[in-house]
Scaffold this motif. Sequence first.
Motif, mmCIF file in Angstrom:
data_model
loop_
_atom_site.group_PDB
_atom_site.id
_atom_site.type_symbol
_atom_site.label_atom_id
_atom_site.label_comp_id
_atom_site.label_asym_id
_atom_site.label_seq_id
_atom_site.Cartn_x
_atom_site.Cartn_y
_atom_site.Cartn_z
ATOM 1 N N GLU A 178 -32.979 -43.418 -0.510
ATOM 2 C CA GLU A 178 -32.562 -44.605 -1.254
ATOM 3 C C GLU A 178 -33.302 -45.108 -2.742
ATOM 4 N N LEU A 179 -34.403 -44.970 -2.960
ATOM 5 C CA LEU A 179 -35.208 -45.081 -3.995
ATOM 6 C C LEU A 179 -34.857 -43.970 -5.101
ATOM 7 N N VAL A 180 -34.456 -42.696 -4.581
ATOM 8 C CA VAL A 180 -34.117 -41.858 -5.543
ATOM 9 C C VAL A 180 -32.703 -42.299 -6.217
ATOM 10 N N ARG A 181 -31.898 -42.811 -5.362
ATOM 11 C CA ARG A 181 -30.784 -43.029 -5.814
ATOM 12 C C ARG A 181 -30.528 -44.263 -6.601
ATOM 13 N N ALA A 182 -31.536 -45.193 -6.369
ATOM 14 C CA ALA A 182 -31.724 -46.395 -7.316
ATOM 15 C C ALA A 182 -32.312 -46.064 -8.814
ATOM 16 N N GLY A 183 -33.242 -45.023 -8.627
ATOM 17 C CA GLY A 183 -33.665 -44.683 -10.037
ATOM 18 C C GLY A 183 -32.613 -44.035 -10.836
ATOM 19 N N PHE A 184 -31.983 -43.206 -10.161
ATOM 20 C CA PHE A 184 -30.964 -42.659 -10.983
ATOM 21 C C PHE A 184 -29.728 -43.536 -11.621
ATOM 22 N N THR A 185 -29.539 -44.494 -10.560
ATOM 23 C CA THR A 185 -28.612 -45.389 -10.996
ATOM 24 C C THR A 185 -28.820 -46.171 -12.007
ATOM 25 N N MET A 186 -30.294 -46.532 -11.967
ATOM 26 C CA MET A 186 -30.707 -47.363 -13.284
ATOM 27 C C MET A 186 -30.643 -46.559 -14.637
ATOM 28 N N VAL A 187 -30.858 -45.378 -14.543
ATOM 29 C CA VAL A 187 -30.680 -44.767 -15.726
ATOM 30 C C VAL A 187 -29.641 -44.291 -16.422
ATOM 31 N N LEU A 188 -28.570 -44.175 -15.310
ATOM 32 C CA LEU A 188 -27.191 -43.705 -15.668
ATOM 33 C C LEU A 188 -26.355 -44.903 -15.849
ATOM 34 N N ASP A 189 -26.476 -46.057 -15.282
ATOM 35 C CA ASP A 189 -25.717 -47.149 -15.627
ATOM 36 C C ASP A 189 -26.031 -47.715 -17.029
ATOM 37 N N ALA A 190 -27.245 -47.312 -17.496
ATOM 38 C CA ALA A 190 -27.616 -47.994 -18.996
ATOM 39 C C ALA A 190 -26.910 -47.179 -19.768
ATOM 40 N N GLN A 191 -26.160 -46.051 -19.624
ATOM 41 C CA GLN A 191 -25.503 -45.496 -20.626
ATOM 42 C C GLN A 191 -23.983 -45.947 -20.653
ATOM 43 N N PRO A 192 -23.552 -46.003 -21.993
ATOM 44 C CA PRO A 192 -22.315 -46.831 -21.993
ATOM 45 C C PRO A 192 -20.956 -45.788 -21.743
ATOM 46 N N ASP A 193 -21.427 -44.634 -21.671
ATOM 47 C CA ASP A 193 -20.179 -43.528 -21.430
ATOM 48 C C ASP A 193 -20.594 -42.707 -19.856
ATOM 49 N N ILE A 194 -21.318 -43.531 -19.119
ATOM 50 C CA ILE A 194 -21.552 -42.831 -17.613
ATOM 51 C C ILE A 194 -21.481 -44.297 -16.787
ATOM 52 N N GLU A 195 -20.791 -43.952 -15.536
ATOM 53 C CA GLU A 195 -20.665 -45.078 -14.666
ATOM 54 C C GLU A 195 -20.909 -44.459 -13.388
ATOM 55 N N VAL A 196 -22.045 -44.917 -12.681
ATOM 56 C CA VAL A 196 -21.995 -44.591 -11.121
ATOM 57 C C VAL A 196 -21.120 -45.436 -10.208
ATOM 58 N N VAL A 197 -20.079 -44.676 -9.533
ATOM 59 C CA VAL A 197 -18.975 -45.174 -8.899
ATOM 60 C C VAL A 197 -19.340 -45.171 -7.516
ATOM 61 N N GLY A 198 -20.525 -44.489 -6.834
ATOM 62 C CA GLY A 198 -20.644 -44.424 -5.392
ATOM 63 C C GLY A 198 -22.043 -43.806 -5.310
ATOM 64 N N GLU A 199 -22.353 -44.048 -3.887
ATOM 65 C CA GLU A 199 -23.551 -43.414 -3.605
ATOM 66 C C GLU A 199 -23.385 -42.997 -2.019
ATOM 67 N N ALA A 200 -24.120 -41.983 -1.629
ATOM 68 C CA ALA A 200 -23.954 -41.406 -0.383
ATOM 69 C C ALA A 200 -25.342 -40.751 0.222
ATOM 70 N N GLY A 201 -25.632 -41.143 1.526
ATOM 71 C CA GLY A 201 -27.017 -40.848 2.021
ATOM 72 C C GLY A 201 -27.193 -39.216 2.606
ATOM 73 N N ASP A 202 -25.794 -38.627 2.772
ATOM 74 C CA ASP A 202 -25.739 -37.322 3.199
ATOM 75 C C ASP A 202 -24.567 -36.506 2.814
ATOM 76 N N GLY A 203 -24.309 -35.386 3.327
ATOM 77 C CA GLY A 203 -23.065 -34.626 3.007
ATOM 78 C C GLY A 203 -21.512 -35.277 3.561
ATOM 79 N N VAL A 204 -21.713 -35.624 4.878
ATOM 80 C CA VAL A 204 -20.814 -36.030 5.425
ATOM 81 C C VAL A 204 -20.233 -37.397 4.918
#
Length: 232
Positions: A20-46
């Motif tokens: 979860e911490l990895v996802r949170a870190g990536f979300t912070m970086v990506l959501d700061a970009q005006p042309d990128i939007e994080v629309v969902g997160e998942a913890g495994d392939g299923v």
Amino acid sequence: MTEAEDTAAPIRVVLVDDQELVRAGFTMVLDAQPDIEVVGEAGDGVQALELLRGTRADVVLMDVRMPRMDGIEATRRVVAQSGPKVIILTTFDLDEYAFAAIKAGAGGFMLKDAGPAQLIEAIKAVHSGDAVVAPSTTKRLLDRFAVHLPDAEQKAVGALESLTDREGEVLRLVARGMSNAEIAERLFVSEATVKTHMGRILMKLNLRDRVQAVVFAYETGLAKSGQTDNTV
């Protein structure tokens, strides 16, 4: 920036990682970009496949080692369903499945410790139809897996013979991780010419993208692990 660029829809990204911490870190970086939007997160392939059935996404950042379903199988299923582009995120030294994930259809791979600028650039490149094959990662990955690559030189003689000398040269340079701009400079041609050669290579060899071209070049022996870009 043109008006079209200013109003263009942001690149929709889904993050798949069991930490979860990895996802949170990536979300912070990506959501700061005006042309990128994080629309969902998942913890495994299923969970990722379930999420993607109801979420429109352009690019998936996919971890390799996860419970229930790993990134390799998840990538294979996403690609089989003509889903979003997939970028494999790997720690590399621990993930012995990265090569298999690329063959499963991932649009690229990069190390988890890549800087924010590299991550953003990779997402935009894959979204635009290119593939991410970082030079250092390519060399380390293929050096490690070289002993497992099949000796397919004879098998692909016909396919390789369909390439012109210049196309073969371009493919070898691509396999060493060089960008179109670097290849253009190396061969004293325009970047547009390199793109044209690359398009013909993919068509003649029936390959999906630049990543598959790299895999093909090493599997067939056109490029050798340990070669430097001083050797053509």
